[in-house]
Structures are given as C-alpha cells and as structure tokens.
Design a protein around this motif. Sequence first.
Motif, PDB file in Angstrom:
ATOM      1  N   SER A   1       0.698  23.268   1.300  1.00 49.42           N
ATOM      2  CA  SER A   1       0.619  24.583   2.153  1.00 49.42           C
ATOM      3  C   SER A   1       1.115  24.318   3.610  1.00 49.42           C
ATOM      4  O   SER A   1       0.283  24.762   4.305  1.00 49.42           O
ATOM      5  CB  SER A   1      -1.119  24.922   2.041  1.00 49.42           C
ATOM      6  N   LEU A   2       2.181  23.795   3.622  1.00 48.23           N
ATOM      7  CA  LEU A   2       2.704  23.560   5.134  1.00 48.23           C
ATOM      8  C   LEU A   2       2.737  24.763   5.823  1.00 48.23           C
ATOM      9  O   LEU A   2       3.436  25.671   5.146  1.00 48.23           O
ATOM     10  CB  LEU A   2       3.818  22.475   5.055  1.00 48.23           C
ATOM     11  N   LYS A   3       2.590  24.686   7.231  1.00 46.99           N
ATOM     12  CA  LYS A   3       3.024  25.832   8.212  1.00 46.99           C
ATOM     13  C   LYS A   3       3.870  25.275   9.122  1.00 46.99           C
ATOM     14  O   LYS A   3       3.960  24.181   9.300  1.00 46.99           O
ATOM     15  CB  LYS A   3       1.695  26.231   8.778  1.00 46.99           C
ATOM     16  N   PRO A   4       4.432  26.419   9.825  1.00 45.04           N
ATOM     17  CA  PRO A   4       5.559  25.810  10.852  1.00 45.04           C
ATOM     18  C   PRO A   4       4.947  25.078  12.023  1.00 45.04           C
ATOM     19  O   PRO A   4       5.669  24.087  12.431  1.00 45.04           O
ATOM     20  CB  PRO A   4       6.001  27.377  11.304  1.00 45.04           C
ATOM     21  N   GLU A   5       3.397  25.419  12.113  1.00 46.06           N
ATOM     22  CA  GLU A   5       2.805  24.456  13.178  1.00 46.06           C
ATOM     23  C   GLU A   5       2.459  23.229  12.757  1.00 46.06           C
ATOM     24  O   GLU A   5       1.785  22.337  13.784  1.00 46.06           O
ATOM     25  CB  GLU A   5       1.696  25.489  13.622  1.00 46.06           C
TER      26      GLU A   5
ATOM     27  N   ALA B   1       7.913  26.833   4.633  1.00 47.67           N
ATOM     28  CA  ALA B   1       6.514  27.098   4.933  1.00 47.67           C
ATOM     29  C   ALA B   1       5.788  27.042   3.414  1.00 47.67           C
ATOM     30  O   ALA B   1       6.578  27.856   2.569  1.00 47.67           O
ATOM     31  CB  ALA B   1       6.262  28.282   5.553  1.00 47.67           C
ATOM     32  N   GLY B   2       4.559  26.684   3.170  1.00 45.14           N
ATOM     33  CA  GLY B   2       4.066  26.635   1.691  1.00 45.14           C
ATOM     34  C   GLY B   2       4.376  25.689   0.835  1.00 45.14           C
ATOM     35  O   GLY B   2       3.856  25.401  -0.048  1.00 45.14           O
ATOM     36  N   GLY B   3       5.319  24.670   1.205  1.00 48.21           N
ATOM     37  CA  GLY B   3       5.807  23.600   0.633  1.00 48.21           C
ATOM     38  C   GLY B   3       5.174  22.352   0.714  1.00 48.21           C
ATOM     39  O   GLY B   3       4.194  22.516   1.635  1.00 48.21           O
ATOM     40  N   SER B   4       5.299  21.326   0.354  1.00 46.07           N
ATOM     41  CA  SER B   4       4.445  20.104   0.242  1.00 46.07           C
ATOM     42  C   SER B   4       5.656  18.872   0.631  1.00 46.07           C
ATOM     43  O   SER B   4       6.626  18.885   0.442  1.00 46.07           O
ATOM     44  CB  SER B   4       3.886  19.767  -0.929  1.00 46.07           C
ATOM     45  N   LEU B   5       4.867  17.959   1.321  1.00 50.57           N
ATOM     46  CA  LEU B   5       5.346  16.611   1.592  1.00 50.57           C
ATOM     47  C   LEU B   5       4.526  15.420   1.235  1.00 50.57           C
ATOM     48  O   LEU B   5       2.993  15.721   1.660  1.00 50.57           O
ATOM     49  CB  LEU B   5       6.056  16.515   3.001  1.00 50.57           C
ATOM     50  N   ARG B   6       4.798  14.405   1.010  1.00 52.79           N
ATOM     51  CA  ARG B   6       3.905  13.126   1.044  1.00 52.79           C
ATOM     52  C   ARG B   6       4.688  12.291   2.070  1.00 52.79           C
ATOM     53  O   ARG B   6       5.388  11.403   1.729  1.00 52.79           O
ATOM     54  CB  ARG B   6       3.947  12.931  -0.270  1.00 52.79           C
ATOM     55  N   LEU B   7       3.798  11.689   2.792  1.00 50.54           N
ATOM     56  CA  LEU B   7       4.282  10.508   3.740  1.00 50.54           C
ATOM     57  C   LEU B   7       3.527   9.473   3.296  1.00 50.54           C
ATOM     58  O   LEU B   7       2.278   9.410   2.689  1.00 50.54           O
ATOM     59  CB  LEU B   7       3.453  10.981   5.356  1.00 50.54           C
TER      60      LEU B   7
ATOM     61  N   ARG C   1      -5.788  21.344   3.264  1.00 52.30           N
ATOM     62  CA  ARG C   1      -4.513  21.184   3.036  1.00 52.30           C
ATOM     63  C   ARG C   1      -3.903  19.627   2.904  1.00 52.30           C
ATOM     64  O   ARG C   1      -2.995  19.682   2.083  1.00 52.30           O
ATOM     65  CB  ARG C   1      -3.503  21.995   4.018  1.00 52.30           C
ATOM     66  N   PHE C   2      -4.252  18.878   3.698  1.00 58.77           N
ATOM     67  CA  PHE C   2      -4.074  17.431   3.657  1.00 58.77           C
ATOM     68  C   PHE C   2      -4.999  16.637   2.898  1.00 58.77           C
ATOM     69  O   PHE C   2      -6.094  16.856   3.157  1.00 58.77           O
ATOM     70  CB  PHE C   2      -3.715  17.170   5.125  1.00 58.77           C
ATOM     71  N   THR C   3      -4.329  15.619   2.184  1.00 58.14           N
ATOM     72  CA  THR C   3      -5.334  14.579   1.696  1.00 58.14           C
ATOM     73  C   THR C   3      -4.714  13.441   2.281  1.00 58.14           C
ATOM     74  O   THR C   3      -3.428  12.871   1.796  1.00 58.14           O
ATOM     75  CB  THR C   3      -5.191  14.779   0.371  1.00 58.14           C
ATOM     76  N   ILE C   4      -5.757  12.416   2.772  1.00 56.97           N
ATOM     77  CA  ILE C   4      -5.324  11.011   3.233  1.00 56.97           C
ATOM     78  C   ILE C   4      -5.809  10.205   2.196  1.00 56.97           C
ATOM     79  O   ILE C   4      -6.949  10.418   1.487  1.00 56.97           O
ATOM     80  CB  ILE C   4      -5.989  10.582   4.546  1.00 56.97           C
ATOM     81  N   SER C   5      -5.124   9.008   1.601  1.00 56.58           N
ATOM     82  CA  SER C   5      -5.517   8.231   0.692  1.00 56.58           C
ATOM     83  C   SER C   5      -4.979   6.730   0.867  1.00 56.58           C
ATOM     84  O   SER C   5      -4.037   6.670   1.947  1.00 56.58           O
ATOM     85  CB  SER C   5      -5.255   8.577  -0.649  1.00 56.58           C
ATOM     86  N   ARG C   6      -5.461   5.820   0.308  1.00 60.13           N
ATOM     87  CA  ARG C   6      -4.687   4.411   0.682  1.00 60.13           C
ATOM     88  C   ARG C   6      -4.815   3.419  -0.573  1.00 60.13           C
ATOM     89  O   ARG C   6      -5.793   3.652  -1.479  1.00 60.13           O
ATOM     90  CB  ARG C   6      -5.340   3.685   1.576  1.00 60.13           C
ATOM     91  N   ASP C   7      -3.727   2.692  -0.796  1.00 64.01           N
ATOM     92  CA  ASP C   7      -3.706   1.805  -1.831  1.00 64.01           C
ATOM     93  C   ASP C   7      -3.793   0.428  -1.519  1.00 64.01           C
ATOM     94  O   ASP C   7      -2.628  -0.199  -1.033  1.00 64.01           O
ATOM     95  CB  ASP C   7      -2.479   1.910  -2.780  1.00 64.01           C
ATOM     96  N   ASN C   8      -4.694  -0.298  -1.432  1.00 63.55           N
ATOM     97  CA  ASN C   8      -5.101  -1.565  -0.601  1.00 63.55           C
ATOM     98  C   ASN C   8      -4.157  -2.792  -1.444  1.00 63.55           C
ATOM     99  O   ASN C   8      -3.559  -3.749  -0.765  1.00 63.55           O
ATOM    100  CB  ASN C   8      -6.480  -1.903  -0.493  1.00 63.55           C
ATOM    101  N   ALA C   9      -3.930  -2.319  -2.716  1.00 64.34           N
ATOM    102  CA  ALA C   9      -3.304  -3.351  -3.578  1.00 64.34           C
ATOM    103  C   ALA C   9      -1.875  -3.574  -2.910  1.00 64.34           C
ATOM    104  O   ALA C   9      -1.008  -4.461  -2.763  1.00 64.34           O
ATOM    105  CB  ALA C   9      -3.174  -3.157  -4.981  1.00 64.34           C
TER     106      ALA C   9
END
Length: 122
Positions: free
Chosen positions: A83-87, A14-20, A65-73
């Motif tokens: 700021s991830l939470k258990p939920e 909890a409180g950490g970060s991930l990037r999908l 807390r979350f940010t969506i983005s894209r790279d079309n190239a």
Amino acid sequence: QVQLVESGGGLVQAGGSLRLSCSASGRRNYAMGWFRQAPGKEREFVAAITWSGSSTFYADSVKGRFTISRDNARNTQYLQMNSLKPEDTAVYYCAADPRSSYYATATAYNYWGQGTQVTVSS
C-alpha cells in the motif's frame, strides 16, 4: 565489522508493493533496522528487528503497511512494503548493530548500507 548491501528499490505506482533486501556480511548477532531519507528531510526511522526476530518495531507512518523480517541463515533482512504512498518516496537505508536498545535512533547504529531509491508515483 559488518558490510551491508541493499537491493529491491525501484519505481512503483501508489498502492503497489516493493520488497527491500539487505544482505549482511561479517560478524553476526545484532539487531537491524531500516531508515529512509527524502530530499530536504532528515533521516527517519522506519522499522527495526531484534537478532532473534522475536521483536519488531515500526514508525507510526508505516504500521500496518510495512513488515520487517530477517533470515539469519542467509544473514539478510527484508522490508515488505505494501500500500505504498507517494510520501514513502525516499532513499531507504539498511542499518545494523544499534548501541543499547535505541532501535529508532539513527545515530545509535554502527553500520549502514549505501541506500536504495524507492519512488512512488501518484
């Protein structure tokens, strides 16, 4: 046709970060989104982004807390999760090509990835 492959899930405290990441192949020019599904719950909207990237949409539960983005190239979209939470624990799915502008509606999307597990420990 569009094929989608997610990556980047895992276990974080909890409180950490991930990037999908979601890599797409096939035709281009469509909006994309992220949804998630926790055990015993329905699939829910997380975020969406238009083809140009000029407009983004978020569920209230992840705003700020979350940010969506894209790279079309690279034909890839991303979901930066801070700021991830258990939920936030769920399988996260990448989706593409929604019909009309129903970005927050799962049934509107024509293509889906296989999902990636995100687990947030307390």
